[in-house]
Design a protein around this motif. Structure first.
Motif, mmCIF file in Angstrom:
data_model
loop_
_atom_site.group_PDB
_atom_site.id
_atom_site.type_symbol
_atom_site.label_atom_id
_atom_site.label_comp_id
_atom_site.label_asym_id
_atom_site.label_seq_id
_atom_site.Cartn_x
_atom_site.Cartn_y
_atom_site.Cartn_z
ATOM 1 N N SER A 13 0.804 -1.225 0.000
ATOM 2 C CA SER A 13 0.000 0.000 0.000
ATOM 3 C C SER A 13 0.832 1.268 0.000
ATOM 4 C CB SER A 13 -0.917 0.015 1.233
ATOM 5 O OG SER A 13 -0.143 0.115 2.427
ATOM 6 N N SER A 14 2.163 1.155 0.006
ATOM 7 C CA SER A 14 3.031 2.315 0.248
ATOM 8 C C SER A 14 4.089 2.460 -0.824
ATOM 9 C CB SER A 14 3.710 2.197 1.614
ATOM 10 O OG SER A 14 2.762 2.031 2.637
ATOM 11 N N LEU A 15 4.300 3.713 -1.228
ATOM 12 C CA LEU A 15 5.298 4.039 -2.238
ATOM 13 C C LEU A 15 6.218 5.117 -1.688
ATOM 14 C CD1 LEU A 15 6.112 3.476 -5.224
ATOM 15 C CD2 LEU A 15 4.588 5.319 -5.891
ATOM 16 N N SER A 16 7.522 4.924 -1.881
ATOM 17 C CA SER A 16 8.532 5.886 -1.438
ATOM 18 C C SER A 16 9.206 6.496 -2.654
ATOM 19 C CB SER A 16 9.572 5.189 -0.550
ATOM 20 O OG SER A 16 10.613 6.071 -0.203
ATOM 21 N N TRP A 41 -2.422 9.433 -7.837
ATOM 22 C CA TRP A 41 -2.829 8.494 -8.891
ATOM 23 C C TRP A 41 -1.796 7.384 -9.071
ATOM 24 C CZ3 TRP A 41 -5.896 9.757 -13.844
ATOM 25 C CH2 TRP A 41 -7.123 10.352 -13.504
ATOM 26 N N GLU A 42 -0.517 7.741 -9.055
ATOM 27 C CA GLU A 42 0.533 6.729 -9.218
ATOM 28 C C GLU A 42 0.493 5.707 -8.092
ATOM 29 O OE1 GLU A 42 4.165 8.892 -9.352
ATOM 30 O OE2 GLU A 42 3.745 9.838 -11.289
ATOM 31 N N THR A 43 0.292 6.185 -6.863
ATOM 32 C CA THR A 43 0.285 5.286 -5.712
ATOM 33 C C THR A 43 -0.945 4.391 -5.735
ATOM 34 O OG1 THR A 43 1.422 7.032 -4.451
ATOM 35 C CG2 THR A 43 0.553 5.168 -3.210
ATOM 36 N N SER A 93 4.130 7.886 0.518
ATOM 37 C CA SER A 93 2.707 7.872 0.179
ATOM 38 C C SER A 93 2.114 6.524 0.568
ATOM 39 C CB SER A 93 2.510 8.101 -1.318
ATOM 40 O OG SER A 93 3.160 9.284 -1.758
ATOM 41 N N ARG A 94 0.885 6.557 1.097
ATOM 42 C CA ARG A 94 0.226 5.317 1.500
ATOM 43 C C ARG A 94 -1.271 5.402 1.221
ATOM 44 N NH1 ARG A 94 0.459 2.424 7.521
ATOM 45 N NH2 ARG A 94 -0.073 0.316 6.804
ATOM 46 N N VAL A 95 -1.825 4.346 0.629
ATOM 47 C CA VAL A 95 -3.238 4.294 0.251
ATOM 48 C C VAL A 95 -4.008 3.453 1.262
ATOM 49 C CG1 VAL A 95 -4.882 3.704 -1.570
ATOM 50 C CG2 VAL A 95 -2.575 4.436 -2.173
ATOM 51 N N PHE A 96 -5.225 3.935 1.604
ATOM 52 C CA PHE A 96 -6.056 3.258 2.587
ATOM 53 C C PHE A 96 -7.415 2.885 2.000
ATOM 54 C CE2 PHE A 96 -2.982 5.603 5.012
ATOM 55 C CZ PHE A 96 -2.675 4.767 6.073
ATOM 56 N N THR A 105 -5.564 8.669 0.498
ATOM 57 C CA THR A 105 -4.113 8.579 0.370
ATOM 58 C C THR A 105 -3.459 9.649 1.231
ATOM 59 O OG1 THR A 105 -4.383 7.835 -1.924
ATOM 60 C CG2 THR A 105 -2.180 8.509 -1.240
ATOM 61 N N LEU A 106 -2.451 9.237 2.005
ATOM 62 C CA LEU A 106 -1.661 10.155 2.805
ATOM 63 C C LEU A 106 -0.270 10.297 2.188
ATOM 64 C CD1 LEU A 106 -2.433 9.001 6.480
ATOM 65 C CD2 LEU A 106 -3.422 10.938 5.241
ATOM 66 N N HIS A 107 0.235 11.530 2.194
ATOM 67 C CA HIS A 107 1.583 11.811 1.708
ATOM 68 C C HIS A 107 2.337 12.606 2.771
ATOM 69 C CE1 HIS A 107 0.323 10.940 -2.501
ATOM 70 N NE2 HIS A 107 -0.766 11.611 -2.200
ATOM 71 N N ARG A 108 3.616 12.309 2.900
ATOM 72 C CA ARG A 108 4.509 13.141 3.714
ATOM 73 C C ARG A 108 5.648 13.604 2.832
ATOM 74 N NH1 ARG A 108 7.358 9.860 8.062
ATOM 75 N NH2 ARG A 108 8.664 9.308 6.268
ATOM 76 N N LEU A 109 5.823 14.933 2.734
ATOM 77 C CA LEU A 109 6.928 15.528 1.987
ATOM 78 C C LEU A 109 7.953 16.002 3.000
ATOM 79 C CD1 LEU A 109 4.363 15.700 0.086
ATOM 80 C CD2 LEU A 109 5.520 17.631 -1.022
#
Length: 316
Positions: A13-16, A41-43, A93-96, A105-109
Motif C-alpha cells: 500500500s506504500s510508495l517511497s 494516482w501513481e500510488t 505515500s500510502r493508500v487506505f 491517500t496520505l503523503h509526507r513531503l
C-alpha cells in the motif's frame, strides 16, 4: 512536474520517492497540488493494480479517480509555496481502504536530509504527531463517470470492475474526514461554526470568475482538480489587493493548513461566484483564515469550498 529520481514500493500500500523539485512543481500557485495529485494516482495505481489513467466502467465508459477532499498542512521547512528549484524531498505515500468506490491517500513531503525511516506512513504521525519540518497531504478520491455524454453535470459515482481495494489497510475511524466534508457541504464552508479562537474581520466579499477553458480544463474535458486551488487563490489575491497588500506579500504567504471540498464540476462557459470571509486569530493576529465557497452563478449549485489558514508574517 517534479523529477522523481527513484521510487519503490515499501509494502503493498506504500510508495517511497526521492524527488528533486523542478520548475513545473513550484510556484505561488497550484503547481505543487497538481504534482501531489499525480503522486496520488501513481500510488493508487500501484496499490490497487488498476490502470487509473484508462479505467473503464463495466459498460465501457471512462471512469475517473476524482478528488472529493484535499487537505494540505505546511511545515516549518516544507510548505506549499516555499519550494524552489533543486530542493530535494523524500516523499512517502500510502493508500487506505475507504469503501468500494473510494480511497484515501496520505503523503509526507520531508526534506531529503531529514533522517526519517523509510517505512509505511503511520496515520497517527500524520494526524497527531506530524514532524514540524514536513508537509502532510490527505486526499480522498472517489470514482466517477459521466452520466450524460459531453456534460460535466450530474457526474455518477461508479468504480471500474478491476478496482482492487480489499487488501488495503483501513484508516482508523477517528481520522476519517467523511463527517467533516459532509458538514462542510451542508453548511457551505468549513468554518461554520467559526473555529475557536478566531473571529470575522471585515465584510464578506463576492468575486466573479469565468471558467478559463485554456487553463482550467484537463485532458478529458473536466475542470482540473488543481484549478480549484488556482481559482480560489485568484479570489484571495483580489481580496488581498483590496486590503492594500502587495503581490510580493501574497507570494510570501505561508499556508499552514488548507482544506478543499469538491462537490461539482462545470461545463465550458460557466461563471462562478466566489464568496470570501476573513477570520483572524485573537491570540496571533498574523494568522488569518480565508473561508471561501464557489457556486455556479446560473444555478447557485455549490461546486467547492475551501478554508486556507495563512501566516501573514512567516519571518517571525
Amino acid at each position: 512536474m517534479a523529477m522523481t529520481v527513484s521510487s519503490h514500493m515499501i509494502d503493498h500500500s506504500s510508495l517511497s520517492r526521492q524527488v528533486v523539485v523542478s520548475p513545473g512543481m513550484c510556484s505561488g500557485g497550484s503547481l505543487i497540488f497538481g504534482a501531489i495529485g499525480d503522486w496520488t494516482w501513481e500510488t493508487v495505481a500501484a496499490a490497487c493494480h488498476t490502470n487509473v489513467y484508462a479505467a473503464r466502467t463495466a459498460l465501457g465508459q471512462p471512469a475517473y479517480l476524482s478528488f472529493y477532499y484535499y487537505r494540505v498542512r505546511g511545515g516549518d521547512v516544507v510548505h506549499p509555496h516555499g519550494l524552489t528549484f533543486g530542493d530535494e524531498l523524500h516523499v512517502s505515500s500510502r493508500v487506505f481502504h475507504f469503501g468500494n468506490q473510494s480511497v484515501l491517500t496520505l503523503h509526507r513531503l520531508a526534506p531529503a536530509a531529514l533522517d526519517l525511516a523509510d517505512g509505511p506512513l503511520n496515520p497517527a504521525e500524520a494526524y497527531e504527531q506530524p514532524h514540524p519540518d514536513c508537509m502532510y497531504v490527505e486526499t480522498f478520491n472517489r470514482w466517477i463517470a459521466r452520466s450524460r455524454p459531453g456534460s460535466n453535470q450530474g457526474l455518477a459515482a461508479i468504480a471500474p470492475p478491476d478496482f482492487a481495494f480489499a487488501d488495503l489497510p483501513r484508516l482508523p475511524n477517528q481520522y476519517s474526514p467523511r463527517t467533516l466534508v459532509g458538514r462542510a457541504r451542508q453548511a457551505g464552508g468549513f468554518c461554520d461554526p467559526i473555529p475557536q479562537g478566531f473571529a470575522p474581520i471585515g465584510p464578506e466579499r463576492t468575486f466573479e470568475y469565468t471558467l478559463d477553458v485554456v487553463r482550467d480544463m484537463n485532458g478529458v474535458g473536466l475542470v482540473y482538480f488543481a484549478s480549484y486551488f488556482a481559482i480560489f487563490d485568484t479570489a484571495l489575491l483580489r481580496l488581498w489587493r483590496s486590503l492594500g497588500r502587495s503581490d510580493e506579500h501574497f507570494l510570501r504567504r505561508r499556508v499552514i493548513d488548507q482544506k478543499v471540498g469538491y462537490f461539482g464540476n462545470a461545463d465550458p462557459g460557466a461563471l462562478f461566484m466566489i464568496t470570501v470571509r476573513r477570520l483572524r486569530s485573537a491570540s496571533r493576529p498574523q494568522i488569518e483564515i480565508a473561508d471561501m465557497a464557489m457556486r455556479d452563478a446560473a444555478t447557485e449549485e455549490l461546486l467547492a469550498v475551501t478554508a486556507i489558514e495563512i501566516d501573514l508574517d512567516p519571518q517571525t
